[in-house]
Design a protein around this motif. Structure first.
Motif: not given
Length: 232
Positions: A1-2, A169-173, A178-182
């Protein structure tokens, strides 16, 4: 994650989107030869560097496999295995493909599934894009929603499907959507729900989701590299 802020990342993505639009070639790829090359790359690139997947697809294509093949699935799998077991030229170096037997089987199975429809990839992509993606996920061995979406985008069929890889997905987090760990999503139903959230975000940024995820991929890779350089 950035560690970059959500605002900084979205600004960078917005700046890249116009360049992505300019890089798109007009029209849909409809040549059966090229369609099989694109689909091969998508199947072969799972857990493999993309340049190596392209080299493998080139080697298969050079022998006229898939788009010209006649015969049965078992014979094709053997011929594909022979190609994938041979060291490949990748950016001036000889590289071995990582999963020759498994991917030869996946490609042969996918060829048989397409042949079993009595049609071709060209006929397949003429259907509704959501139906095509669902068909690929159900019948093309080794293809999940991400790879099926990539195939349809790379062929220019649609830019309304997202490629939800770990960078996206990292960007969405970071954006709180997005809150998933996948780091990958395999189920089509779950994939569709997260894709819709990114599609809503893309609408706010006035960019088709299939181009937005491309811009995100570029930005997140650069951001991660810069962060790693700082930590060294």
């Amino acid at each position: 994650m950035t560690s970059y802020s959500a605002e900084a990342l979205s600004r960078a993505v917005a700046a890249v989107c116009p360049d992505i639009r300019l890089r798109i070639e007009e029209g849909v790829v409809s040549d059966e030869h090229h369609l099989w090359w694109e689909l091969s790359c998508c199947i072969l690139s799972s857990q493999v560097p993309y340049p190596l997947a392209m080299a493998a697809a080139d080697a298969i294509d050079a022998r006229g496999f898939l788009h010209k093949t006649e015969g049965n699935q078992e014979d094709l799998a053997e011929r594909l295995f022979e190609v994938l077991s041979t060291p490949l030229d990748v950016e001036g170096k000889k590289r071995s493909y990582r999963f020759p037997k498994a991917k030869a089987g996946h490609l042969a199975s996918t060829w048989a599934a397409v042949a079993g429809t009595g049609g071709s990839l060209k006929a397949l992509i003429s259907r509704d894009v959501n139906d095509v993606r669902a068909w690929l996920v159900a019948h093309a061995c080794g293809i999940g929603p991400k790879q099926a979406s990539m195939f349809l985008r790379n062929c220019g069929v649609t830019y309304d499907l997202a490629i939800l890889d770990r960078h996206v997905l990292n960007y969405m987090s970071a954006q709180g959507i997005y809150s998933g760990a996948q780091t990958s999503i395999s189920g089509l139903s779950q994939y569709g729900r997260h894709e819709q959230r990114l599609r809503d975000h893309a609408r706010e940024m006035d960019c088709p989701v299939g181009l937005l995820d491309w811009a995100i991929w570029i930005v997140m890779r650069v951001a991660n590299r810069k962060q790693e350089a700082v930590l060294v």
